[in-house]
Design a protein around this motif. Sequence first.
Motif, mmCIF file in Angstrom:
data_model
loop_
_atom_site.group_PDB
_atom_site.id
_atom_site.type_symbol
_atom_site.label_atom_id
_atom_site.label_comp_id
_atom_site.label_asym_id
_atom_site.label_seq_id
_atom_site.Cartn_x
_atom_site.Cartn_y
_atom_site.Cartn_z
ATOM 1 N N ASP A 158 25.451 -36.696 9.684
ATOM 2 C CA ASP A 158 26.773 -36.581 9.052
ATOM 3 C C ASP A 158 27.634 -35.555 9.771
ATOM 4 O O ASP A 158 28.821 -35.750 9.938
ATOM 5 C CB ASP A 158 26.637 -36.205 7.589
ATOM 6 C CG ASP A 158 26.118 -37.355 6.727
ATOM 7 O OD1 ASP A 158 26.134 -38.508 7.209
ATOM 8 O OD2 ASP A 158 25.685 -37.102 5.582
ATOM 9 N N ARG A 159 27.020 -34.435 10.198
ATOM 10 C CA ARG A 159 27.753 -33.391 10.935
ATOM 11 C C ARG A 159 28.282 -33.941 12.249
ATOM 12 O O ARG A 159 29.404 -33.645 12.660
ATOM 13 C CB ARG A 159 26.814 -32.206 11.199
ATOM 14 C CG ARG A 159 27.208 -30.941 10.512
ATOM 15 C CD ARG A 159 26.436 -29.719 10.976
ATOM 16 N NE ARG A 159 25.150 -29.926 11.573
ATOM 17 C CZ ARG A 159 23.981 -29.859 10.933
ATOM 18 N NH1 ARG A 159 23.961 -29.586 9.649
ATOM 19 N NH2 ARG A 159 22.844 -30.032 11.567
ATOM 20 N N ASP A 160 27.474 -34.764 12.929
ATOM 21 C CA ASP A 160 27.875 -35.309 14.228
ATOM 22 C C ASP A 160 29.048 -36.279 14.093
ATOM 23 O O ASP A 160 29.846 -36.420 15.000
ATOM 24 C CB ASP A 160 26.706 -36.020 14.902
ATOM 25 C CG ASP A 160 25.624 -35.041 15.362
ATOM 26 O OD1 ASP A 160 25.921 -33.827 15.447
ATOM 27 O OD2 ASP A 160 24.484 -35.498 15.601
ATOM 28 N N ARG B 120 19.689 -36.711 7.963
ATOM 29 C CA ARG B 120 20.939 -37.297 7.465
ATOM 30 C C ARG B 120 22.083 -36.294 7.549
ATOM 31 O O ARG B 120 23.189 -36.610 7.974
ATOM 32 C CB ARG B 120 20.748 -37.780 6.024
ATOM 33 C CG ARG B 120 21.996 -38.328 5.380
ATOM 34 C CD ARG B 120 22.521 -39.494 6.213
ATOM 35 N NE ARG B 120 23.845 -39.852 5.832
ATOM 36 C CZ ARG B 120 24.153 -40.977 5.208
ATOM 37 N NH1 ARG B 120 23.244 -41.840 4.900
ATOM 38 N NH2 ARG B 120 25.403 -41.240 4.905
ATOM 39 N N LYS B 121 21.809 -35.025 7.160
ATOM 40 C CA LYS B 121 22.846 -33.987 7.220
ATOM 41 C C LYS B 121 23.293 -33.767 8.662
ATOM 42 O O LYS B 121 24.474 -33.605 8.944
ATOM 43 C CB LYS B 121 22.328 -32.689 6.610
ATOM 44 C CG LYS B 121 22.263 -32.729 5.100
ATOM 45 C CD LYS B 121 21.731 -31.419 4.541
ATOM 46 C CE LYS B 121 21.600 -31.514 3.027
ATOM 47 N NZ LYS B 121 21.008 -30.294 2.451
ATOM 48 N N GLU B 122 22.336 -33.778 9.581
ATOM 49 C CA GLU B 122 22.658 -33.602 10.990
ATOM 50 C C GLU B 122 23.505 -34.772 11.497
ATOM 51 O O GLU B 122 24.491 -34.575 12.208
ATOM 52 C CB GLU B 122 21.366 -33.506 11.800
ATOM 53 C CG GLU B 122 21.580 -33.222 13.272
ATOM 54 C CD GLU B 122 20.263 -33.117 14.016
ATOM 55 O OE1 GLU B 122 20.228 -33.547 15.186
ATOM 56 O OE2 GLU B 122 19.282 -32.618 13.426
ATOM 57 N N LEU C 150 31.499 -36.143 11.791
ATOM 58 C CA LEU C 150 32.723 -35.405 11.462
ATOM 59 C C LEU C 150 33.163 -34.615 12.650
ATOM 60 O O LEU C 150 33.857 -34.553 13.400
ATOM 61 C CB LEU C 150 32.490 -34.442 10.292
ATOM 62 C CG LEU C 150 32.033 -35.121 8.998
ATOM 63 C CD1 LEU C 150 31.665 -34.055 7.978
ATOM 64 C CD2 LEU C 150 33.138 -35.995 8.448
#
Length: 78
Positions: A74-76, A70-72, A78
């Motif tokens: 979300d980074r993509d 999920r964090k990965e 933004l």
Amino acid sequence: MLKTQIYLTEREYSALDSLSIRLGLKRSQIIRQAIDHFIQSQSRDWKMVFQPMEGMWKERTDLPDFEALRKEADRDVL
């Protein structure tokens, strides 16, 4: 409260009128109660379907780290 229009068969309308007289309620009150009851009964059915599934993957070790995924993602974005 919002207004809506429905169509009833003669049999439904007659039964609704009889209930109205017997219960001392307006037709609209009976219809709202029936809708509330139906919605509540459908909600309970879904809870009963999903309740046994709660925690079914709790002990699994072969699953990916969903938090990291999920964090990965979300980074993509933004």
